[in-house]
Scaffold this motif. Structure first.
Motif, PDB file in Angstrom:
ATOM      1  N   HIS A  51     -82.434  27.215   6.550  1.00 14.83           N
ATOM      2  CA  HIS A  51     -81.634  27.648   5.410  1.00 14.83           C
ATOM      3  C   HIS A  51     -80.375  26.803   5.327  1.00 14.83           C
ATOM      4  O   HIS A  51     -80.006  26.103   6.266  1.00 14.83           O
ATOM      5  CB  HIS A  51     -81.275  29.131   5.548  1.00 14.83           C
ATOM      6  CG  HIS A  51     -80.570  29.441   6.834  1.00 14.83           C
ATOM      7  ND1 HIS A  51     -81.203  30.006   7.913  1.00 14.83           N
ATOM      8  CD2 HIS A  51     -79.303  29.199   7.240  1.00 14.83           C
ATOM      9  CE1 HIS A  51     -80.361  30.122   8.916  1.00 14.83           C
ATOM     10  NE2 HIS A  51     -79.194  29.639   8.539  1.00 14.83           N
ATOM     11  N   CYS A  52     -79.702  26.897   4.159  1.00 15.42           N
ATOM     12  CA  CYS A  52     -78.431  26.206   3.975  1.00 15.42           C
ATOM     13  C   CYS A  52     -77.391  26.880   4.858  1.00 15.42           C
ATOM     14  O   CYS A  52     -77.295  28.100   4.905  1.00 15.42           O
ATOM     15  CB  CYS A  52     -78.006  26.263   2.517  1.00 15.42           C
ATOM     16  SG  CYS A  52     -76.309  25.723   2.256  1.00 15.42           S
ATOM     17  N   MET A  53     -76.605  26.074   5.603  1.00 19.54           N
ATOM     18  CA  MET A  53     -75.606  26.623   6.515  1.00 19.54           C
ATOM     19  C   MET A  53     -74.477  27.311   5.736  1.00 19.54           C
ATOM     20  O   MET A  53     -73.781  28.159   6.276  1.00 19.54           O
ATOM     21  CB  MET A  53     -74.997  25.507   7.370  1.00 19.54           C
ATOM     22  CG  MET A  53     -75.987  24.814   8.277  1.00 19.54           C
ATOM     23  SD  MET A  53     -76.388  25.830   9.710  1.00 19.54           S
ATOM     24  CE  MET A  53     -77.160  24.618  10.772  1.00 19.54           C
ATOM     25  N   GLN A  54     -74.300  26.922   4.485  1.00 21.10           N
ATOM     26  CA  GLN A  54     -73.211  27.479   3.674  1.00 21.10           C
ATOM     27  C   GLN A  54     -73.628  28.770   2.975  1.00 21.10           C
ATOM     28  O   GLN A  54     -73.078  29.833   3.210  1.00 21.10           O
ATOM     29  CB  GLN A  54     -72.756  26.449   2.619  1.00 21.10           C
ATOM     30  CG  GLN A  54     -71.873  25.347   3.180  1.00 21.10           C
ATOM     31  CD  GLN A  54     -70.571  25.889   3.724  1.00 21.10           C
ATOM     32  OE1 GLN A  54     -69.981  26.790   3.152  1.00 21.10           O
ATOM     33  NE2 GLN A  54     -70.136  25.337   4.849  1.00 21.10           N
ATOM     34  N   CYS A  55     -74.614  28.664   2.064  1.00 20.55           N
ATOM     35  CA  CYS A  55     -74.963  29.826   1.228  1.00 20.55           C
ATOM     36  C   CYS A  55     -76.159  30.577   1.796  1.00 20.55           C
ATOM     37  O   CYS A  55     -76.543  31.609   1.261  1.00 20.55           O
ATOM     38  CB  CYS A  55     -75.251  29.368  -0.210  1.00 20.55           C
ATOM     39  SG  CYS A  55     -76.748  28.380  -0.360  1.00 20.55           S
ATOM     40  N   ARG A  56     -76.759  30.063   2.876  1.00 19.05           N
ATOM     41  CA  ARG A  56     -77.881  30.684   3.556  1.00 19.05           C
ATOM     42  C   ARG A  56     -79.133  30.799   2.695  1.00 19.05           C
ATOM     43  O   ARG A  56     -80.051  31.537   3.023  1.00 19.05           O
ATOM     44  CB  ARG A  56     -77.487  32.057   4.143  1.00 19.05           C
ATOM     45  CG  ARG A  56     -76.244  31.975   5.024  1.00 19.05           C
ATOM     46  CD  ARG A  56     -76.058  33.151   5.921  1.00 19.05           C
ATOM     47  NE  ARG A  56     -76.994  33.190   7.032  1.00 19.05           N
ATOM     48  CZ  ARG A  56     -76.893  32.445   8.134  1.00 19.05           C
ATOM     49  NH1 ARG A  56     -75.933  31.573   8.256  1.00 19.05           N
ATOM     50  NH2 ARG A  56     -77.767  32.564   9.092  1.00 19.05           N
ATOM     51  N   ARG A  76     -76.482  17.059  -0.980  1.00 17.50           N
ATOM     52  CA  ARG A  76     -75.911  18.375  -1.282  1.00 17.50           C
ATOM     53  C   ARG A  76     -76.995  19.447  -1.317  1.00 17.50           C
ATOM     54  O   ARG A  76     -78.155  19.164  -1.582  1.00 17.50           O
ATOM     55  CB  ARG A  76     -75.202  18.355  -2.646  1.00 17.50           C
ATOM     56  CG  ARG A  76     -73.910  17.590  -2.611  1.00 17.50           C
ATOM     57  CD  ARG A  76     -73.278  17.539  -3.989  1.00 17.50           C
ATOM     58  NE  ARG A  76     -72.052  16.749  -3.974  1.00 17.50           N
ATOM     59  CZ  ARG A  76     -70.888  17.183  -3.520  1.00 17.50           C
ATOM     60  NH1 ARG A  76     -70.777  18.407  -3.068  1.00 17.50           N
ATOM     61  NH2 ARG A  76     -69.828  16.398  -3.529  1.00 17.50           N
ATOM     62  N   CYS A  77     -76.592  20.700  -1.055  1.00 13.47           N
ATOM     63  CA  CYS A  77     -77.513  21.835  -1.140  1.00 13.47           C
ATOM     64  C   CYS A  77     -77.890  22.067  -2.594  1.00 13.47           C
ATOM     65  O   CYS A  77     -77.028  22.018  -3.470  1.00 13.47           O
ATOM     66  CB  CYS A  77     -76.857  23.077  -0.546  1.00 13.47           C
ATOM     67  SG  CYS A  77     -77.727  24.616  -0.922  1.00 13.47           S
ATOM     68  N   ARG A  78     -79.192  22.332  -2.865  1.00 16.13           N
ATOM     69  CA  ARG A  78     -79.642  22.534  -4.249  1.00 16.13           C
ATOM     70  C   ARG A  78     -79.084  23.831  -4.830  1.00 16.13           C
ATOM     71  O   ARG A  78     -78.906  23.958  -6.028  1.00 16.13           O
ATOM     72  CB  ARG A  78     -81.174  22.562  -4.303  1.00 16.13           C
ATOM     73  CG  ARG A  78     -81.780  21.179  -4.484  1.00 16.13           C
ATOM     74  CD  ARG A  78     -83.281  21.246  -4.633  1.00 16.13           C
ATOM     75  NE  ARG A  78     -83.695  21.744  -5.930  1.00 16.13           N
ATOM     76  CZ  ARG A  78     -84.204  22.958  -6.166  1.00 16.13           C
ATOM     77  NH1 ARG A  78     -84.361  23.791  -5.169  1.00 16.13           N
ATOM     78  NH2 ARG A  78     -84.565  23.315  -7.367  1.00 16.13           N
ATOM     79  N   SER A  79     -78.821  24.815  -3.966  1.00 14.40           N
ATOM     80  CA  SER A  79     -78.375  26.118  -4.483  1.00 14.40           C
ATOM     81  C   SER A  79     -76.872  26.158  -4.724  1.00 14.40           C
ATOM     82  O   SER A  79     -76.419  26.594  -5.778  1.00 14.40           O
ATOM     83  CB  SER A  79     -78.764  27.231  -3.510  1.00 14.40           C
ATOM     84  OG  SER A  79     -80.142  27.160  -3.234  1.00 14.40           O
ATOM     85  N   CYS A  80     -76.077  25.738  -3.704  1.00 13.41           N
ATOM     86  CA  CYS A  80     -74.632  25.940  -3.812  1.00 13.41           C
ATOM     87  C   CYS A  80     -73.847  24.644  -3.912  1.00 13.41           C
ATOM     88  O   CYS A  80     -72.640  24.661  -4.149  1.00 13.41           O
ATOM     89  CB  CYS A  80     -74.119  26.752  -2.620  1.00 13.41           C
ATOM     90  SG  CYS A  80     -74.178  25.830  -1.070  1.00 13.41           S
ATOM     91  N   GLY A  81     -74.518  23.505  -3.752  1.00 13.43           N
ATOM     92  CA  GLY A  81     -73.816  22.228  -3.896  1.00 13.43           C
ATOM     93  C   GLY A  81     -72.989  21.815  -2.696  1.00 13.43           C
ATOM     94  O   GLY A  81     -72.297  20.799  -2.750  1.00 13.43           O
TER      95      GLY A  81
HETATM   96 ZN   LIG Z   1     -76.244  26.132   0.012  1.00 11.82          ZN
END
Ligand SMILES: [Zn+2]
Length: 311
Positions: A51-56, A76-81
């Motif tokens: 998972h993304c470490m930021q937005c999970r 960059r993360c596709r969900s939260c950038g």
């Molecule tokens: Zn993210």
């Protein structure tokens, strides 16, 4: 044919690097490094899936393609950038380069003529593929140690034990089949090794045992002097296990390279204000740099040096 062979190795290396990223990022000092393998392979446990470490946000399969996903998403993360760590593409690329580079290096090291140059057409004997694979695993272990030391300022025991076990495999293969290889290749310093090691240290097992003892004792002594401040026991065990893989006198040259790199690296970090005197500095990355420099540049540097001296 050999293009397909090396392209397959490159793709295999990318996948290995991606797995290594997951292991090193999931590692924490309370956990055994290898227990991260089961965590990585059992996605059913909640939250353990990549998972993304930021937005999970859970990552879809097309976000998990080594190198490609990172480039398409411009890091960059596709969900939260959120910016993704450069560790992802760097380790993937390094593991892929090693998968291609190690067989090419050893073929060149043993000379252009002979069965060892025919690995792409499967002319080499089976033990030689095993030998190259053990070296690849050792390189991956060094890579994992570098990442974990930078992140946590420690070298996990289980990775040092794994290195030692890989060394046992490498040395056993060399002891059994090394006679089939060209002369003066037991040390990465070729015939210069003879200048530094007495004749009783020149058998395969003796040379590698001496490497372990020299590496372990030397860094243990330094850790006593530093009282654990600059050098931990993890570095001592790393030098011991790697000394067994490299043998003597290669480990001595590697230690010298490590101190030169450590001095230059530490000076650079202080000059650029990223570290102050007394700050913790991971030493394993410099040790690993010393191992790699000895393997790839040890002989050329010594030849250059002794030619300078007209030796
Ligand atoms: Zn993210």
């Amino acid at each position: 044919m050999s293009i397909i062979f090396y392209a397959s190795l490159f793709l295999f290396g990318l996948a290995a690097g991606s797995f290594l990223n997951a292991l090193t990022l999931r590692y924490s000092p309370e956990r055994n490094f290898f227990s991260c393998i089961s965590l990585g392979l059992s996605p059913d446990r909640a939250g353990r899936r990549s998972h993304c470490m930021q937005c999970r946000a859970r990552l879809r399969w097309y976000e998990l393609i080594p190198l490609v996903s990172f480039m398409l998403q411009r890091g960059r993360c596709r969900s939260c950038g959120a910016r993704l760590s450069w560790q992802y593409p760097a380790i993937e690329l390094a593991a892929a380069a090693l998968a291609v580079g190690i067989p090419i290096f050893f073929s060149a090291w043993y000379g252009s003529a002979g069965w060892w140059s025919g690995i792409a057409t499967f002319e080499a004997p089976g033990w030689y593929y095993g030998f190259l694979f053990l070296w690849y695993l050792a390189a991956l272990a060094w890579l994992a140690i570098v990442v974990i030391d930078i992140r946590h300022y420690l070298v996990p025991d289980e990775l040092n034990v794994a290195l030692l076990a890989l060394g046992v495999g490498i040395v056993a293969l060399l002891a059994a089949y090394g006679g089939a290889l060209p002369p003066f290749r037991a040390s990465f310093l070729k015939h210069y090794a003879l200048l530094f090691s007495p004749s009783f240290l020149q058998g395969t097992l003796a040379m590698h045992l001496a490497g372990a003892v020299a590496g372990g004792m030397f860094f243990w002594f330094l850790s006593l002097l530093a009282r654990g401040n600059a050098m931990g026991l993890g570095d001592v065990k790393l030098a011991l296990a790697s000394g067994f893989i490299l043998g003597f006198p290669d480990i001595a040259l590697a230690a010298m390279f490590a101190f030169i790199a450590g001095g230059a690296g530490g000076g650079f970090l202080m000059a650029t204000g990223r570290k102050k005197i007394g700050d913790k500095l991971p030493f394993a990355p410099f040790l690993v740099l010393g191992f790699v420099a000895t393997i790839t540049l040890g002989f050329p540097i010594l030849s250059w040096y002794f030619e300078l001296l007209n030796f």
